[in-house]
Write a protein that holds these residues in place. Sequence first.
Motif, PDB file in Angstrom:
ATOM      1  N   ALA A  40      69.349  52.599  44.051  1.00 44.04           N
ATOM      2  CA  ALA A  40      68.487  53.661  44.581  1.00 44.04           C
ATOM      3  C   ALA A  40      67.113  53.493  43.941  1.00 44.04           C
ATOM      4  O   ALA A  40      67.006  53.418  42.718  1.00 44.04           O
ATOM      5  N   ILE A  42      64.631  55.038  42.589  1.00 42.91           N
ATOM      6  CA  ILE A  42      64.253  56.378  42.129  1.00 42.91           C
ATOM      7  C   ILE A  42      62.809  56.484  41.654  1.00 42.91           C
ATOM      8  O   ILE A  42      62.253  57.581  41.645  1.00 42.91           O
ATOM      9  N   GLU A  45      59.132  54.816  46.535  1.00 39.16           N
ATOM     10  CA  GLU A  45      59.393  55.302  47.892  1.00 39.16           C
ATOM     11  C   GLU A  45      59.460  56.823  48.003  1.00 39.16           C
ATOM     12  O   GLU A  45      60.227  57.374  48.787  1.00 39.16           O
ATOM     13  N   ASP A  46      58.626  57.498  47.230  1.00 36.61           N
ATOM     14  CA  ASP A  46      58.563  58.962  47.311  1.00 36.61           C
ATOM     15  C   ASP A  46      58.157  59.438  48.703  1.00 36.61           C
ATOM     16  O   ASP A  46      58.671  60.439  49.187  1.00 36.61           O
ATOM     17  N   ARG A  49      61.140  59.674  50.969  1.00 42.09           N
ATOM     18  CA  ARG A  49      61.987  60.833  50.657  1.00 42.09           C
ATOM     19  C   ARG A  49      61.330  62.125  51.117  1.00 42.09           C
ATOM     20  O   ARG A  49      62.004  63.037  51.584  1.00 42.09           O
ATOM     21  N   GLU A  50      59.999  62.216  50.981  1.00 39.78           N
ATOM     22  CA  GLU A  50      59.295  63.413  51.435  1.00 39.78           C
ATOM     23  C   GLU A  50      59.326  63.531  52.959  1.00 39.78           C
ATOM     24  O   GLU A  50      59.576  64.605  53.495  1.00 39.78           O
ATOM     25  N   TYR A  52      61.459  62.263  55.136  1.00 36.64           N
ATOM     26  CA  TYR A  52      62.801  62.459  55.694  1.00 36.64           C
ATOM     27  C   TYR A  52      63.618  63.500  54.935  1.00 36.64           C
ATOM     28  O   TYR A  52      64.804  63.633  55.168  1.00 36.64           O
ATOM     29  N   ASP A  53      62.960  64.216  54.014  1.00 34.13           N
ATOM     30  CA  ASP A  53      63.628  65.253  53.236  1.00 34.13           C
ATOM     31  C   ASP A  53      64.853  64.698  52.513  1.00 34.13           C
ATOM     32  O   ASP A  53      65.934  65.269  52.536  1.00 34.13           O
ATOM     33  N   GLY A  54      64.683  63.547  51.908  1.00 38.52           N
ATOM     34  CA  GLY A  54      65.756  62.864  51.195  1.00 38.52           C
ATOM     35  C   GLY A  54      65.709  61.390  51.511  1.00 38.52           C
ATOM     36  O   GLY A  54      64.869  60.931  52.281  1.00 38.52           O
ATOM     37  N   ASP A  55      66.592  60.657  50.932  1.00 38.04           N
ATOM     38  CA  ASP A  55      66.652  59.215  51.149  1.00 38.04           C
ATOM     39  C   ASP A  55      67.705  58.923  52.210  1.00 38.04           C
ATOM     40  O   ASP A  55      68.887  59.175  51.996  1.00 38.04           O
ATOM     41  N   ALA A  58      70.760  56.935  50.941  1.00 38.45           N
ATOM     42  CA  ALA A  58      71.375  57.372  49.680  1.00 38.45           C
ATOM     43  C   ALA A  58      72.835  56.960  49.530  1.00 38.45           C
ATOM     44  O   ALA A  58      73.257  56.555  48.450  1.00 38.45           O
TER      45      ALA A  58
END
Length: 150
Positions: A40, A42, A45-46, A49-50, A52-55, A58
């Motif tokens: 992942a 972490i 790739e913020d 995640r922002e 798509y409201d998550g990865d 995951a």
Amino acid sequence: MDQQLIALYELKRQSFLIGYIQNPENFDDALAFAYFNRLAPIFHEDSMREKYDGDPFAEVYAVKADLMDEVLKYVDHRDLAGDHSAIEFYNLEDKFGGYKANRIELIHTLEYARIDGRFSDDVWKAVERNAPAEANRLEKTFSPKDVSFR
């Protein structure tokens, strides 16, 4: 697990790594390490995640974000407290799964953090001081020559 999601991730992974090999100056070495080892990302790739409201990938990663976050927060807290004996590799292994349970995941998590420039040399000396052979020299760098599709 969703086979289409796995296939999509593997396509993204391979495309990223091919781009990294061809133009390494345009890519982050730690992110390439994460893709290569299916971690992942972490620290990266913020924006994904922002957006798509998550990865969206995951569940596909071989090393999940939750474990990585937990390990690295623990290392950070123990470092700030000056408790370097707690972060010797075997102690970390005992805390996060027990003998050999998550060894490779733990090694890759620590290497990802080290390649990304996290923590001081004192932390890395402590981790490697009491470690098995495969963890007593954690990777500090990653480059296109480390990528193999075999």
